[in-house]
Design an enzyme around this catalytic site. Structure first.
Site, PDB file in Angstrom:
ATOM      1  N   HIS A  36      34.646 127.617  37.452  1.00  5.32           N
ATOM      2  CA  HIS A  36      34.281 128.458  36.307  1.00  5.32           C
ATOM      3  C   HIS A  36      35.045 129.781  36.371  1.00  5.32           C
ATOM      4  CE1 HIS A  36      31.260 131.228  34.264  1.00  5.32           C
ATOM      5  NE2 HIS A  36      31.560 130.362  33.318  1.00  5.32           N
ATOM      6  N   HIS A  69      37.606 136.071  29.372  1.00  2.52           N
ATOM      7  CA  HIS A  69      36.305 135.600  28.894  1.00  2.52           C
ATOM      8  C   HIS A  69      35.737 136.400  27.732  1.00  2.52           C
ATOM      9  CE1 HIS A  69      31.879 135.467  28.751  1.00  2.52           C
ATOM     10  NE2 HIS A  69      32.066 134.172  28.911  1.00  2.52           N
TER      11      HIS A  69
HETATM   12 CA    CA Z   1      33.864 129.478  29.404  1.00  2.56          CA
END
Ligand code: CA
Length: 325
Positions: A19, A61
């Site tokens: 992630h 992000h």
């Molecule tokens: Ca993502």
């Protein structure tokens, strides 16, 4: 720990998705975090993608810069009246002057995850093309092929700002050979209308994942409650190959010390032929009332039977699957 029998695993062994890279150890979405995730053995490396002012897809992000970069020091005059510095207000050459650090509260400077790396060094924001070049180099040099797991971030927000993100992302992926459902890529998005458009009008053949949030988050026009019903999942299955739910939508611990309780989501998704890849496992932010990392992984992989997991700590997830000591 041993995963469930293959009979209940139509999608093969569970995949480990790093992630934002190995973001539990190094600042998210930096080359350092990606290289470490690759070295730890993650099956897929994640990219979140947003656009710069000059239309360069970059791996980042947030829509705003201040939580993970030094933008307030480098471009103090570029703050909007709402108090934020937006990626979309800067050209790629300007973004390249910023240093990325672990996530902090920009007001207090307090670390979101205090046990993490925490150092401030000139780690840069990278374009999607640079990131894919980097991963291909790692794959070549190590002989181990890691796949990519790319998210189109906030496409409606970009469109309202006059920019069309998805075609630029798909174009870059195609340039690097990611064109079909057989290629080692998953394309993810929270916005169901955009995924339908990507599949339909944009003619995308990549495997796609419908991310599922909570309506209470008020992040997109998507009705996540409807998507999670059997009828909603049947509709998702017309365009996507999988879903990416929030972990508590799959399994919850009613109280400390209590046994985990699964929802019907994995079973319902599997009934529609959809793989299930929940987000996000964090050693330093376990699901509410979960005892520890091992109990969390057992509940997800053995009890719920998920097909993959987004994890900030790929080594911990690989170890739970018996793939690392
Ligand atoms: Ca993502």
């Amino acid at each position: 720990m041993h995963p469930s029998p293959s009979a209940s695993r139509p999608f093969g062994p569970p995949i480990v998705i790093a992630h934002r890279g190995a973001s539990g150890y190094l600042p998210e979405h930096t080359f350092a975090a990606k290289a470490y995730a690759h070295a730890l053995g993650a099956d897929y490396l994640e990219q979140d993608v947003v656009l710069t002012r000059d239309d360069v897809p970059v791996v980042f992000h947030d829509l705003v810069l201040e939580e993970v970069t030094d933008v307030a020091n480098v471009f103090p005059g570029r703050k909007r009246d709402d108090g934020h510095w937006y990626v979309i207000d800067l050209d790629y050459a300007e973004l390249s002057q910023l240093s990325v650090h672990d996530r902090v509260n920009p007001t207090s400077g307090e670390a979101t995850y205090p046990e993490r790396f925490g150092e401030h060094l000139p780690l840069r924001i990278r374009s999607l093309a640079e990131e894919l070049t980097f991963i291909h180099g790692l794959n070549r040099a190590t002989g181990r092929r890691a796949g990519i797991y790319t998210e189109v971030k906030s496409p409606a927000w970009h469109r309202a700002a006059g920019k069309d993100l998805s075609p630029l992302v798909l174009g870059t992926l195609a340039d690097f050979g990611y064109r079909t459902a057989d290629d080692d890529v998953w394309l993810q998005c929270f916005d169901d209308a955009e995924l339908l458009r990507i599949k339909g009008a944009l003619g995308c053949r990549l495997r796609m994942v419908q991310l599922i949030g909570e309506n209470a988050w008020h992040e997109a026009a998507t009705d996540y409650d409807a998507l999670r019903t059997p009828a909603g999942l049947a509709r998702v299955a017309t365009y996507a190959a999988g879903i990416g739910p929030w972990i508590p939508q799959v399994v919850q611990w009613p109280a400390a010390g209590a046994a985990p309780v699964c929802t019907s989501l994995v079973r319902d998704a599997h009934a529609e032929g959809l793989a299930v890849h929940p987000y996000t496992f964090r050693v330093d932010q376990l699901p509410e009332h979960a005892a520890d990392a091992a109990a969390t992984h057992r509940a997800l992989f053995e009890l719920a039977g998920v097909d993959g997991l987004f994890t900030d700590f790929p080594d911990v997830t690989l170890a739970a699957l018996g793939r690392r000591s």
